[in-house]
Design a protein around this motif. Sequence first.
Motif, PDB file in Angstrom:
ATOM      1  N   SER A  80       0.833  -1.201   0.000  1.00  0.00           N
ATOM      2  CA  SER A  80       0.000   0.000   0.000  1.00  0.00           C
ATOM      3  C   SER A  80       0.867   1.249   0.000  1.00  0.00           C
ATOM      4  CB  SER A  80      -0.919   0.014   1.221  1.00  0.00           C
ATOM      5  OG  SER A  80      -0.152   0.055   2.413  1.00  0.00           O
TER       6      SER A  80
ATOM      7  N   LEU B  48      -3.200   3.506   1.475  1.00  0.00           N
ATOM      8  CA  LEU B  48      -4.234   3.438   0.438  1.00  0.00           C
ATOM      9  C   LEU B  48      -4.091   2.136  -0.351  1.00  0.00           C
ATOM     10  CD1 LEU B  48      -6.555   5.138  -0.766  1.00  0.00           C
ATOM     11  CD2 LEU B  48      -4.924   5.967  -2.480  1.00  0.00           C
TER      12      LEU B  48
ATOM     13  N   LYS C 135      -8.647   2.556   2.776  1.00  0.00           N
ATOM     14  CA  LYS C 135      -7.488   3.137   3.454  1.00  0.00           C
ATOM     15  C   LYS C 135      -7.411   2.574   4.866  1.00  0.00           C
ATOM     16  CE  LYS C 135      -5.230   7.535   4.667  1.00  0.00           C
ATOM     17  NZ  LYS C 135      -3.949   7.202   4.012  1.00  0.00           N
TER      18      LYS C 135
ATOM     19  N   SER D 230      -5.285   2.993   8.621  1.00  0.00           N
ATOM     20  CA  SER D 230      -4.395   3.845   9.412  1.00  0.00           C
ATOM     21  C   SER D 230      -4.760   3.758  10.889  1.00  0.00           C
ATOM     22  CB  SER D 230      -4.493   5.306   8.936  1.00  0.00           C
ATOM     23  OG  SER D 230      -3.697   6.157   9.731  1.00  0.00           O
TER      24      SER D 230
END
Length: 297
Positions: free
Chosen positions: A148, A152, A184, A186
Amino acid sequence: YEIGVRLVGSEMCIRDSTIIMKNNIFSILCFSLFFMSIGVYAQENKAETPKSATATAADLAKKLANPISSLISVPFQNNTDIGIGRFEGTRNTLNFQPVIPLKLSENLNLITRVIIPVVSQYNITGVGQSEFGIANSTVSTWISPSTSKNGLIWGAGPAFLLPSSNKYLGSEKSGIGPTIILLKQSKGLTYGMLVNQLWSVMGPTVDVAEVSSMFLQGFLVYNWKTGAGVGISSENTFNWISNSNNSYLIPSITGLTKLGTQMVQLQIGPRIPLIFSDSESRPDFGVRASVVFVFPK
């Protein structure tokens, strides 16, 4: 006159047999693609030396939140809907949906997912009426980067629609179309969207509607380091032929545990009906429960 009727009947039988044969060939090709992926994946795992004996719960939860991660998993997802239509019917759908990743190159993966829905319903088509069988199965494939960028992740490829075994449970048509996913990840958070559009390409032509439908799923998941998580998703199906749509909102909680030595993820939550163009297909309420068998490298 009798000879003419017999000839017409024979022609219809031959035509129906040809259609069934084409649908069966299409289904066999789609499932062959999936099982070829399983074989290649098994060979890859045999050749590779595992980087670690076990994966952490946080890593597994993060990969499971990503529908196109490089993790083999076998989910059994059960959906129960009650109070459907004017007959207050019930429907239970058990989705068998294995996910197989395949390494194409150093930079690209091929992710294959099959969804086979086994449906049992009662009081849907009429009072006291029941149906059981396999609804429309789908085979989705995504080509996705192996790494990624800034969290993303994306994937794109073809999706295939396989005909239902029962006309009351789904379409008797076979279909094909594109599927795309974008998400996404995180700090424990995963959010994104999956979409596919399917058009019928073969199947019966008499008294069977063409297929042109879109499935749109938005999802948001947060996982703690323990592997537990909470999430919410929306599932929307748009039928462009009948100009109708069905939408569900599905909150859920998840957790990782072991059944003996087998790592599994458990999920449960309500299925809340939001928008249904056809009141006869709208349930009053529903529940989703899933068991996901996880096979980390």
